[in-house]
Design a protein around this motif. Structure first.
Motif, short mmCIF file in Angstrom:
data_model
loop_
_atom_site.label_atom_id
_atom_site.label_comp_id
_atom_site.label_asym_id
_atom_site.label_seq_id
_atom_site.Cartn_x
_atom_site.Cartn_y
_atom_site.Cartn_z
N VAL A 12 -25.59 -22.21 -18.27
CA VAL A 12 -24.78 -21.54 -17.25
C VAL A 12 -23.64 -22.47 -16.85
O VAL A 12 -23.78 -23.70 -16.91
N GLN A 13 -22.54 -21.91 -16.44
CA GLN A 13 -21.42 -22.72 -15.97
C GLN A 13 -21.66 -23.17 -14.54
O GLN A 13 -22.38 -22.52 -13.78
N ALA A 14 -21.04 -24.27 -14.18
CA ALA A 14 -21.12 -24.76 -12.81
C ALA A 14 -20.69 -23.67 -11.84
O ALA A 14 -19.71 -22.96 -12.09
N GLY A 15 -21.44 -23.53 -10.76
CA GLY A 15 -21.17 -22.48 -9.79
C GLY A 15 -21.95 -21.21 -10.03
O GLY A 15 -21.99 -20.33 -9.16
N GLY A 16 -22.57 -21.12 -11.19
CA GLY A 16 -23.33 -19.93 -11.54
C GLY A 16 -24.74 -19.94 -10.99
O GLY A 16 -25.13 -20.84 -10.23
N SER A 17 -25.51 -18.93 -11.40
CA SER A 17 -26.87 -18.74 -10.90
C SER A 17 -27.84 -18.48 -12.04
O SER A 17 -27.45 -17.96 -13.09
#
Length: 126
Positions: A12-17
């Protein structure tokens, strides 16, 4: 014996969940305090979150407080870890663990857990 199987990890990308699940089988699920731990490459396994048998009490590591939420469904023998606002430092293998509440334990940490899952990898890209 209690068998624990984690799922839900991924990239997952940073900031994701991400939402991790841990399915338990073998013994009465509500007899166990449940927790999540994680281990990053080259580091020791560390505590992330814990939940009591009924789900009414939770604790979190400072590093995840306000971003992660632990919960459980005793009817489905499952514990969850909802992870929001993920950071690259959250990259690790995440392990589900169980501690029998019918026995006294002086602490809730990696040395006092009774059962472990095999882990699920979470990778957070920057």
């Amino acid at each position: 014996q209690v068998q624990l199987v984690e799922s839900g990890g991924g990239l997952v990308q940073a900031g994701g969940s991400l939402r991790l699940s841990c399915a338990a089988s073998g013994r009465t699920f509500s007899n166990y305090k449940m927790g999540w731990f994680r281990q990053a490459p080259g580091k020791e396994r560390e505590f992330v979150a814990r939940i009591n048998w009924s789900g009414s009490v939770t604790y979190y590591a400072d590093s995840v407080k306000g971003r992660f939420t632990i919960s459980r469904d005793n009817g489905k023998n499952t514990v969850f870890l909802q992870m929001n606002s993920l950071k690259p430092d959250d990259t690790a293998v995440y392990y589900c663990a169980a501690q029998d509440r019918t026995y006294y334990r002086s602490s809730f940490d990696r040395r006092t857990m009774d059962y472990w899952g095999k882990g699920t990898l979470v990778t957070v890209s920057s």
